[in-house]
Design an enzyme around this catalytic site. Sequence first.
Site, PDB file in Angstrom:
ATOM      1  N   LYS A   6       1.168  -1.260  -0.133  1.00 15.47           N
ATOM      2  CA  LYS A   6      -0.171   0.247  -0.080  1.00 15.47           C
ATOM      3  C   LYS A   6       0.987   0.985   0.124  1.00 15.47           C
ATOM      4  CE  LYS A   6      -4.094  -2.583   1.995  1.00 15.47           C
ATOM      5  NZ  LYS A   6      -4.244  -2.673   3.086  1.00 15.47           N
TER       6      LYS A   6
ATOM      7  N   GLN B 116      -4.679  -1.703   9.162  1.00  9.64           N
ATOM      8  CA  GLN B 116      -4.869  -2.540   8.669  1.00  9.64           C
ATOM      9  C   GLN B 116      -5.402  -3.707   9.567  1.00  9.64           C
ATOM     10  OE1 GLN B 116      -3.627  -3.540   6.017  1.00  9.64           O
ATOM     11  NE2 GLN B 116      -4.425  -5.755   6.063  1.00  9.64           N
TER      12      GLN B 116
ATOM     13  N   ASP C 167     -11.572   2.800   3.244  1.00 14.13           N
ATOM     14  CA  ASP C 167     -11.646   1.595   3.635  1.00 14.13           C
ATOM     15  C   ASP C 167     -12.931   1.339   3.069  1.00 14.13           C
ATOM     16  OD1 ASP C 167      -9.785  -0.927   3.762  1.00 14.13           O
ATOM     17  OD2 ASP C 167      -9.392  -0.756   5.282  1.00 14.13           O
TER      18      ASP C 167
END
Length: 280
Positions: A51, A95, A118
């Site tokens: 990422k 995460q 997200d």
Amino acid sequence: MIIDGKKIALELREKLKKKIMELKSFSNSVPALTVILVGEDPASKIYVKNKEKFSKEIGINSEVIKYPANVGEKVVLDKIKELNKNKKISGILVQLPLPKHIDKRKVIETILPSKDVDGFHPINVGNLSSGYESNIPCTPLGCYLLLKKAEKNLSGKHAVVIGRSNLNGKPMTQLLLKENCTVTVTHSKTKDLKKECNRADIIIAAVGSPKLVKGDWVKKGVIVIDVGINKTDSGIVGDVDFDEVSKVAKAITPVPGGVGPMTIACLLNNTIECFKRANS
Ligand code: NAP
């Protein structure tokens, strides 16, 4: 047709790179993404590294904040609150998975919805299911973009989604409904999955079961998007038996090289969208 996720993700990243250059020339600033990583999970470490790498490659300011696995929940929540207030940060991602002592729900709900790249915050989930503008979870967004490459007009098609997770199956269902598909959502308690799949024009498989969908489960001309990533003795395979199903399908994504590369590209897309909304 094999839907080449690697190539399509590369094209998307190139497009996003140009968009960032444009934004920079207007506003003299660029989107910034902060990723929080807790603990030493090897897969999470690889995801976060990628990422960061792809963010930097296209011009997003990227920062990773790392905590040991035993960090207190309050420390993480306080950091998120601090990032929420920081006008220079466009997107925040924590995460997953998190260690057991940290409440995932609390973490997700602490992220400001407008910075929730997200798309997991209930406000974003609600907006997506109401058909309003929202941050869309990255993997289903990637699946949707791949599907559109194979078939522009999805209206009236019968889509079968295998799996009903918050991460994949449910948001995917909303995206398909928005495109006027008729959607059947299946899961582990579905009585006859083969029969359901046999009726599908589109199959989205997000299960985590190697080669579950067989050649005689699908009708000729079906479009198949395989989200599954399963480690087996013969390497990484999807939820679809690619060798069998690709003989019958009109279009299919491979594993690896299908949905996987799109997920990070969509995260970059979401970060830019958050930046644009914050600056409009
Ligand atoms: P998950 O949370 O474990 O959900 C799996 C879903 O599949 C559940 O809804 C479950 O039903 C259903 N299911 C399990 N066995 C089934 C069966 N035999 N028949 C029908 N449905 C069944 O998994 P997830 O997070 O959505 O991930 C799914 C897969 O996608 C995994 O392989 C994961 O590694 C992969 N993945 C890939 C990416 C990517 O970037 N390519 C990103 C995320 C995940 P119940 O609800 O009844 O339990």
